[in-house]
Design a protein around this motif. Structure first.
Motif, PDB file in Angstrom:
ATOM      1  N   THR A  25       0.822  -1.221   0.000  1.00 23.50           N
ATOM      2  CA  THR A  25       0.000   0.000   0.000  1.00 23.50           C
ATOM      3  C   THR A  25       0.853   1.265   0.000  1.00 23.50           C
ATOM      4  O   THR A  25       0.336   2.354  -0.265  1.00 23.50           O
ATOM      5  CB  THR A  25      -0.945   0.026   1.216  1.00 23.50           C
ATOM      6  OG1 THR A  25      -0.186  -0.157   2.425  1.00 23.50           O
ATOM      7  CG2 THR A  25      -1.988  -1.080   1.109  1.00 23.50           C
ATOM      8  N   ASP A  26       2.151   1.134   0.276  1.00 21.15           N
ATOM      9  CA  ASP A  26       3.035   2.297   0.189  1.00 21.15           C
ATOM     10  C   ASP A  26       3.182   2.796  -1.248  1.00 21.15           C
ATOM     11  O   ASP A  26       3.691   3.903  -1.467  1.00 21.15           O
ATOM     12  CB  ASP A  26       4.418   1.964   0.750  1.00 21.15           C
ATOM     13  CG  ASP A  26       4.492   2.196   2.250  1.00 21.15           C
ATOM     14  OD1 ASP A  26       3.545   2.796   2.792  1.00 21.15           O
ATOM     15  OD2 ASP A  26       5.488   1.797   2.875  1.00 21.15           O
ATOM     16  N   PHE A  29       1.420   5.926  -1.441  1.00 25.43           N
ATOM     17  CA  PHE A  29       2.162   7.012  -0.818  1.00 25.43           C
ATOM     18  C   PHE A  29       3.250   7.527  -1.759  1.00 25.43           C
ATOM     19  O   PHE A  29       3.455   8.741  -1.881  1.00 25.43           O
ATOM     20  CB  PHE A  29       2.782   6.530   0.498  1.00 25.43           C
ATOM     21  CG  PHE A  29       3.528   7.591   1.251  1.00 25.43           C
ATOM     22  CD1 PHE A  29       2.841   8.600   1.906  1.00 25.43           C
ATOM     23  CD2 PHE A  29       4.916   7.589   1.323  1.00 25.43           C
ATOM     24  CE1 PHE A  29       3.511   9.596   2.603  1.00 25.43           C
ATOM     25  CE2 PHE A  29       5.602   8.564   2.010  1.00 25.43           C
ATOM     26  CZ  PHE A  29       4.900   9.572   2.656  1.00 25.43           C
ATOM     27  N   ASP A  71       4.998   2.674  10.681  1.00 23.94           N
ATOM     28  CA  ASP A  71       4.419   1.711   9.758  1.00 23.94           C
ATOM     29  C   ASP A  71       5.208   0.407   9.669  1.00 23.94           C
ATOM     30  O   ASP A  71       4.617  -0.666   9.581  1.00 23.94           O
ATOM     31  CB  ASP A  71       4.323   2.328   8.356  1.00 23.94           C
ATOM     32  CG  ASP A  71       2.936   2.865   8.082  1.00 23.94           C
ATOM     33  OD1 ASP A  71       2.189   3.033   9.055  1.00 23.94           O
ATOM     34  OD2 ASP A  71       2.596   3.117   6.922  1.00 23.94           O
ATOM     35  N   HIS A  72       6.519   0.486   9.677  1.00 22.74           N
ATOM     36  CA  HIS A  72       7.316  -0.699   9.376  1.00 22.74           C
ATOM     37  C   HIS A  72       7.981  -1.340  10.593  1.00 22.74           C
ATOM     38  O   HIS A  72       8.574  -2.405  10.463  1.00 22.74           O
ATOM     39  CB  HIS A  72       8.371  -0.355   8.324  1.00 22.74           C
ATOM     40  CG  HIS A  72       7.759   0.050   7.018  1.00 22.74           C
ATOM     41  ND1 HIS A  72       7.321  -0.858   6.093  1.00 22.74           N
ATOM     42  CD2 HIS A  72       7.474   1.264   6.501  1.00 22.74           C
ATOM     43  CE1 HIS A  72       6.815  -0.230   5.042  1.00 22.74           C
ATOM     44  NE2 HIS A  72       6.891   1.066   5.276  1.00 22.74           N
ATOM     45  N   TYR A  77      -1.033   1.231   9.171  1.00 26.44           N
ATOM     46  CA  TYR A  77      -1.201   1.533   7.740  1.00 26.44           C
ATOM     47  C   TYR A  77      -1.224   3.039   7.489  1.00 26.44           C
ATOM     48  O   TYR A  77      -1.981   3.522   6.661  1.00 26.44           O
ATOM     49  CB  TYR A  77      -2.492   0.897   7.221  1.00 26.44           C
ATOM     50  CG  TYR A  77      -2.434  -0.606   7.101  1.00 26.44           C
ATOM     51  CD1 TYR A  77      -1.927  -1.211   5.961  1.00 26.44           C
ATOM     52  CD2 TYR A  77      -2.862  -1.407   8.143  1.00 26.44           C
ATOM     53  CE1 TYR A  77      -1.867  -2.597   5.852  1.00 26.44           C
ATOM     54  CE2 TYR A  77      -2.814  -2.786   8.046  1.00 26.44           C
ATOM     55  CZ  TYR A  77      -2.314  -3.377   6.899  1.00 26.44           C
ATOM     56  OH  TYR A  77      -2.245  -4.749   6.793  1.00 26.44           O
ATOM     57  N   GLY A  79       1.048   4.923   6.104  1.00 33.58           N
ATOM     58  CA  GLY A  79       1.580   5.309   4.800  1.00 33.58           C
ATOM     59  C   GLY A  79       0.494   5.376   3.751  1.00 33.58           C
ATOM     60  O   GLY A  79       0.428   6.318   2.950  1.00 33.58           O
ATOM     61  N   GLY A  83      -0.817   8.758   2.154  1.00 28.52           N
ATOM     62  CA  GLY A  83      -0.806   8.825   0.701  1.00 28.52           C
ATOM     63  C   GLY A  83      -2.081   9.438   0.169  1.00 28.52           C
ATOM     64  O   GLY A  83      -2.058  10.291  -0.731  1.00 28.52           O
TER      65      GLY A  83
END
Length: 438
Positions: A25-26, A29, A71-72, A77, A79, A83
């Motif tokens: 999903t990045d 972004f 996020d990581h 979620y 990012g 986005g």
């Protein structure tokens, strides 16, 4: 993966799904950052691509330290959601108003925290899209009001709301949704105080309580143990200062947002004015909101990145806000193996932010004054004390909340200062004739 137990549930399939879905999903972004870079004013063109405002902006957004750890490492979620927000900002800057409105409406139904910046979107769309022209002096031309444009915006909002909330309304579950969206029983502050006005308020109340006990002004039997510092998510009463209600925070937030909204309406500056109002709305809500989470500071840091590469004054405010705001996220990563990771990542991002913006505005005055530099430098001994010195002292067993309290209160001073400095800059800024016409 879907056989979920109530407590201590773990599944390798779930972990893989969560991690790879965040990475995937990045893509949204990354695309939103690309669109935002296209909106940046290119007057400061440089021969070296590393010194171009668009390149610096791309790095500040894509490699943002706070978003990376949230996020990581911490896992969420954000990012994907940021986005959507940045893409809606880009569309409004490109005067594609209906697309921007649609994206923000979708974003708002994904996560209601973006209500913080809804006033900026609403006023800007009303001022720039529903009214189609200004007078020569920049004042609003009331006859330019477009009923068609208002209708189109209304249809977008109603359609998105119907698709999102319709099933809950049909099943009679809307009250349950609202109660979960606005959990007022969780208390004024999170277990770890977000670095805002209420952190300072709580700290003052604690200091007055200690002083009152030392001077025998307070009855020890009537003071709850570890009030507000017990690490629990629930409602607490202040001991000396008046306790704060959800209505009080709502009123404070509303009052703090009003000047930025008035500037957006009466001192229109196009996309730049919209971004200023958006950042101020986010910061005002962060400063005075009810049960604010420390991650909400990213709601102001990311859009402020767009302003930081266009004007030296905004770059200085950005450096203060991003350094203190990112440092306040350190308690999210609290295990020993994560300590060197978060320190190294923040150092890399902070060094790049300072060096790139200093190079971009090297022909102008210094981005920070000596007092601001000293304040930011003190974050280093603060981190050493909280992570290395304090755990070795006997206080750790009796006062485990002290490192979190010090981090929250010290960062709250920086965030409050950046908020006030940006407000003063916006309120005192002179508008050119060309900006008024636009």
């Amino acid at each position: 993966m879907l056989v979920i137990e109530n407590l201590n549930y773990t599944s390798r399939a779930t972990i893989f799904f969560q991690r790879f879905s965040v990475i995937f999903t990045d893509i949204l972004f990354i695309y939103a950052v690309r669109e935002c870079c296209r909106c940046v004013n290119g007057k400061r063109a440089a021969k070296d691509i590393l010194e171009k405002p668009t390149f610096i902006l791309a790095v500040l957004l894509l490699w943002n330290f706070g978003l990376l750890i949230v996020d990581h490492i911490h896992f969420q979620y954000n990012g994907f959601l940021f986005g959507l927000m940045l893409l809606s900002v880009a569309r409004l800057c490109q005067k594609r108003y209906l697309e921007g409105a649609l994206l923000f409406a979708v974003l708002l139904h994904f996560k209601h925290i973006y209500m913080y910046v809804a006033p900026a979107y609403g006023i800007y769309l009303l001022r720039s899209y529903c009214f189609t022209a200004n007078n020569a002096d920049g004042s609003l031309k009331w006859r330019s009001f477009s009923f068609l444009h208002v209708t189109l915006l209304g249809l977008i909002v109603c359609l998105v709301s119907a698709l999102s909330l319709g099933p809950f309304i049909v099943l009679g579950q809307l009250p349950q949704v609202i109660s979960r969206l606005f959990p007022f029983k969780r208390g004024l502050c999170h277990a770890y105080w977000a670095p805002n006005f209420w952190a300072l308020y709580n700290a003052v109340d604690k200091a007055l309580t200690i002083f009152g006990l030392k001077c025998n002004f307070l009855d020890p039997t009537k003071i709850p143990k570890a009030s507000m510092t017990g690490g629990l998510v629930q409602e607490f009463q202040h001991t000396v200062l008046p306790s704060v209600t959800p209505l009080a925070t709502l009123i404070c937030t509303f009052i703090s947002i009003l000047p930025s909204v008035f500037c957006l309406w009466f001192k229109p500056q196009g996309p730049r004015g919209f971004l200023q109002c958006l950042v101020l709305c986010a910061l005002s809500s962060f400063m005075f909101g009810w049960h604010v989470h420390e991650k909400a500071i990213l709601l102001a840091i990311l859009p402020l990145s767009l302003l930081s590469v266009q004007r030296a004054k905004d770059a200085g405010i950005y450096l203060i806000l991003t350094t203190t705001g990112h440092f306040s996220l350190f308690p999210l990563l609290f295990t020993p193996p994560e300590l060197p990771i978060k320190i190294l990542l923040m150092l890399l991002f902070t060094v790049y932010s300072f060096s790139s913006l200093k190079s971009l505005f090297r022909r102008e005055r210094p981005l920070l004054n000596w007092l601001e530099t000293i304040y930011l430098a003190q974050l280093v001994p603060l981190e050493i004390f909280c992570e290395i010195v304090f755990p070795l002292t006997p206080w750790k067993g009796h006062f485990p909340f002290v490192p979190l309290l010090l981090t929250s209160v010290y960062c709250a001073l920086g965030v409050a200062y950046a908020w006030l400095k940006l407000y003063v800059s916006v309120l005192t800024e002179r508008i050119s004739v060309r900006q008024k016409a636009e």
